[in-house]
Scaffold this motif. Structure first.
Motif, mmCIF file in Angstrom:
data_model
loop_
_atom_site.group_PDB
_atom_site.id
_atom_site.type_symbol
_atom_site.label_atom_id
_atom_site.label_comp_id
_atom_site.label_asym_id
_atom_site.label_seq_id
_atom_site.Cartn_x
_atom_site.Cartn_y
_atom_site.Cartn_z
ATOM 1 N N LYS A 201 109.792 67.997 -65.156
ATOM 2 C CA LYS A 201 109.896 69.332 -64.576
ATOM 3 C C LYS A 201 110.673 70.324 -65.423
ATOM 4 N N ASP A 202 111.427 69.849 -66.404
ATOM 5 C CA ASP A 202 112.355 70.776 -67.057
ATOM 6 C C ASP A 202 112.311 70.739 -68.576
ATOM 7 N N HIS A 203 111.206 70.294 -69.147
ATOM 8 C CA HIS A 203 111.078 70.364 -70.602
ATOM 9 C C HIS A 203 110.444 71.721 -70.921
ATOM 10 N N CYS A 204 111.148 72.540 -71.707
ATOM 11 C CA CYS A 204 110.712 73.939 -71.843
ATOM 12 C C CYS A 204 109.343 74.049 -72.504
ATOM 13 N N PHE A 205 108.907 73.077 -73.276
ATOM 14 C CA PHE A 205 107.591 73.134 -73.908
ATOM 15 C C PHE A 205 106.592 72.222 -73.201
ATOM 16 N N LEU A 206 106.935 70.948 -73.048
ATOM 17 C CA LEU A 206 105.955 69.980 -72.559
ATOM 18 C C LEU A 206 105.604 70.186 -71.083
ATOM 19 N N THR A 207 106.553 70.644 -70.273
ATOM 20 C CA THR A 207 106.238 70.847 -68.848
ATOM 21 C C THR A 207 105.120 71.885 -68.664
ATOM 22 N N PRO A 208 105.242 73.099 -69.251
ATOM 23 C CA PRO A 208 104.117 74.046 -69.098
ATOM 24 C C PRO A 208 102.846 73.593 -69.810
ATOM 25 N N VAL A 209 103.003 72.858 -70.907
ATOM 26 C CA VAL A 209 101.803 72.365 -71.609
ATOM 27 C C VAL A 209 101.027 71.406 -70.712
ATOM 28 N N LEU A 210 101.724 70.498 -70.033
ATOM 29 C CA LEU A 210 101.039 69.532 -69.162
ATOM 30 C C LEU A 210 100.342 70.242 -68.001
ATOM 31 N N LYS A 211 100.979 71.305 -67.496
ATOM 32 C CA LYS A 211 100.323 72.081 -66.418
ATOM 33 C C LYS A 211 99.052 72.737 -66.948
ATOM 34 N N LYS A 212 99.161 73.278 -68.144
ATOM 35 C CA LYS A 212 98.016 73.984 -68.738
ATOM 36 C C LYS A 212 96.842 73.029 -68.975
ATOM 37 N N ALA B 271 114.269 75.394 -87.263
ATOM 38 C CA ALA B 271 113.865 74.912 -85.928
ATOM 39 C C ALA B 271 114.075 73.408 -85.771
ATOM 40 N N ALA B 272 115.127 72.886 -86.377
ATOM 41 C CA ALA B 272 115.420 71.448 -86.284
ATOM 42 C C ALA B 272 115.622 71.023 -84.835
ATOM 43 N N ASP B 273 116.268 71.904 -84.054
ATOM 44 C CA ASP B 273 116.541 71.568 -82.656
ATOM 45 C C ASP B 273 115.253 71.437 -81.851
ATOM 46 N N PHE B 274 114.358 72.411 -82.033
ATOM 47 C CA PHE B 274 113.167 72.464 -81.191
ATOM 48 C C PHE B 274 112.252 71.246 -81.399
ATOM 49 N N TYR B 275 112.049 70.854 -82.650
ATOM 50 C CA TYR B 275 111.108 69.750 -82.903
ATOM 51 C C TYR B 275 111.717 68.388 -82.576
ATOM 52 N N ASN B 276 113.033 68.253 -82.744
ATOM 53 C CA ASN B 276 113.665 67.017 -82.280
ATOM 54 C C ASN B 276 113.575 66.915 -80.757
ATOM 55 N N TYR B 277 113.746 68.057 -80.102
ATOM 56 C CA TYR B 277 113.644 68.112 -78.640
ATOM 57 C C TYR B 277 112.224 67.726 -78.185
ATOM 58 N N LEU B 278 111.227 68.227 -78.916
ATOM 59 C CA LEU B 278 109.838 67.883 -78.596
ATOM 60 C C LEU B 278 109.575 66.381 -78.780
ATOM 61 N N ILE B 279 110.012 65.840 -79.918
ATOM 62 C CA ILE B 279 109.774 64.417 -80.205
ATOM 63 C C ILE B 279 110.480 63.550 -79.164
ATOM 64 N N SER B 280 111.693 63.981 -78.812
ATOM 65 C CA SER B 280 112.435 63.248 -77.781
ATOM 66 C C SER B 280 111.660 63.256 -76.457
ATOM 67 N N GLY B 281 111.073 64.413 -76.115
ATOM 68 C CA GLY B 281 110.274 64.510 -74.885
ATOM 69 C C GLY B 281 109.056 63.611 -74.925
ATOM 70 N N LEU B 282 108.438 63.499 -76.090
ATOM 71 C CA LEU B 282 107.258 62.624 -76.207
ATOM 72 C C LEU B 282 107.640 61.161 -75.976
ATOM 73 N N SER B 283 108.820 60.784 -76.449
ATOM 74 C CA SER B 283 109.249 59.386 -76.221
ATOM 75 C C SER B 283 109.478 59.147 -74.731
ATOM 76 N N PHE B 284 109.993 60.168 -74.032
ATOM 77 C CA PHE B 284 110.201 60.045 -72.586
ATOM 78 C C PHE B 284 108.855 59.857 -71.888
ATOM 79 N N ILE B 285 107.857 60.644 -72.308
ATOM 80 C CA ILE B 285 106.521 60.526 -71.709
ATOM 81 C C ILE B 285 105.944 59.135 -71.969
#
Length: 425
Positions: free
Chosen positions: A185-196, A247-261
């Motif tokens: 519910k609270d991943h700023c990129f992946l949450t809206p992407v999954l809805k889309k 953008a080191a923060d943003f892509y690490n955050y994305l990769i971390s989210g993918l591992s959660f998924i």
């Protein structure tokens, strides 16, 4: 040309070693282990290292031979051609088991050029896939995938992402499609992407542009041309995939989210492989090197589950458009890095699981030769090689390339080719 297999053995506690001598009718053996320990042991406690001779068909054998000529091993056949790395494989299996229990980590392979790092990394990736993990791979390159371009690395990782379910192989798009119903519910990129994704049409040109955008592919032509029919428009409540070197923060955050998924979907976690890790030390411009290091340091620290990176840390490098934490809550990442030894230890000091690839011994090289000959004969059943020529090829390969495994293999296969075409006697 068969090698004396009894000279390479494995012990459950001491690991892999070389037999130096035996006594008392062979009931005791003195072994030099890779740790440096040299000790007499009952021979029955030692497991003989042998090449597992799996049945190969002609197509697989020819595919292997073609790959050997290029100095690589084809992914689908790598299991048939990996030997002498029991110690390293055993360590990696333990790291996978830790990841399955929810504990990520970092695994470092050090070895000279041509020592077999990439081959071992590919084999370990194959092992992780077989054991129910999602895997992704990126080879750093100063021009193609420089460490200071996190978007390019993200693109390489997601387009190479694979996992196996019900004996079928899947990729990044399948992972996101499967993830539509999980709680995120609270991943700023992946949450809206999954809805889309729930509402886009599959297999049409418009959705293809959207997928390419999510994968970090350039969609600039659609963004700049206002009349482009499949333009990825603004206002989708999804942050842009920034191309900034900061953008080191943003892509690490994305990769971390993918591992959660991946974990939520019942996979063991995400195994990331970064090859040619030393490239970050070869960047000439200091500011760019610092940015590359910031991205890689973030990747290492989220794999080590650093709590500080789960909130925005002002001491770390951040993009200035929409800063994010480096890590999204819990993450399940095992990071495997392959590098040459003797590099600056600015980051590797954080890593406990380190392996320095040893050079193959002569008995192991002889085993390798026998395995190559077996594969070559399967690929070309009419191929024959008398013992004298076998010995000449082996000695030539050892004399020239015993320290460069890739060239050792290439030399032998090319020598077989010359004999087969009647150009070498």
């Amino acid at each position: 040309m068969s090698a004396p297999n009894s000279k390479i053995v494995f012990h459950n506690i001491f690991g892999e070693g070389i037999v130096l001598e035996t006594r008392w009718n062979g009931t005791e053996t003195r072994v030099q282990f890779r740790s440096g320990l040299c000790i007499w042991l009952p021979t029955k406690w030692l497991k003989v290292l042998q090449v597992e001779e799996k049945e190969l068909d002609r197509i697989s054998s020819r595919r292997l031979v073609e790959a050997f000529r290029l100095g690589i091993v084809s992914h689908q056949d790598i299991e048939y051609f990996t030997l002498g790395r029991n110690y390293e494989i055993d360590m990696f299996k333990r790291a996978l088991e830790n990841l399955k229990n929810g504990n990520g980590g970092v695994f470092l392979i050090e070895g000279e050029y041509g020592s077999g790092k990439s081959h071992l990394a590919e084999y370990l990736r194959h092992l992780a896939l077989k054991n129910g993990f999602a895997t992704a791979y990126c080879e750093l390159h100063l021009h193609e995938t420089p460490p200071y371009r996190p978007k390019k690395i993200y693109h390489e990782l997601v387009t190479s992402l694979r996992y196996i379910k019900n004996n079928c192989e899947y990729g990044f798009r399948d992972l996101l499609r499967e993830a539509q119903d999980i709680e995120l519910k609270d991943h700023c990129f992946l949450t809206p992407v999954l809805k889309k994704i729930k509402y886009i049409e599959q297999n049409d040109a418009s959705s293809e542009v959207f997928w390419q955008w999510i994968e970090g592919e350039s969609t600039k032509e659609y963004a700049t041309d206002r009349n482009a029919p499949f333009r990825v428009r603004g206002g989708q409540v999804i942050p842009a995939l920034y191309d900034f070197s900061t953008a080191a923060d943003f892509y690490n955050y994305l990769i971390s989210g993918l591992s959660f998924i991946a974990r939520q979907l019942g996979l063991g976690g995400l195994v990331l492989i970064i090859d040619e890790f030393e490239e970050v030390n070869h960047i000439e411009e200091y500011p760019l090197q610092e940015r590359g290091r910031a991205f890689l340091e973030g990747l290492v620290r989220i794999a080590l589950d650093d709590e500080e990176l789960k909130r925005i840390n002002r001491y770390m490098l951040h993009n200035k458009v929409r800063p994010t934490p480096y890590s999204y809550k819990e993450n399940y990442i095992l990071l495997l890095l392959a590098t040459t030894p003797g590099e600056d230890e600015w980051l590797t000091r954080l890593i406990k699981n380190k392996i320095l690839l040893r050079k193959f011994t002569r008995p192991e090289l002889e085993l390798l030769f026998d395995n190559l000959l077996r594969i070559y004969k399967t690929a070309f059943p009419d191929f024959n090689l008398d013992l004298k020529i076998q010995s000449n090829i082996l000695e030539g390969a050892i004399r020239k390339f015993s320290k460069e495994l890739r060239m050792f293999i290439k030399y032998i296969v090319e020598a077989f080719d010359l004999v087969r075409f009647g150009k070498r006697g």
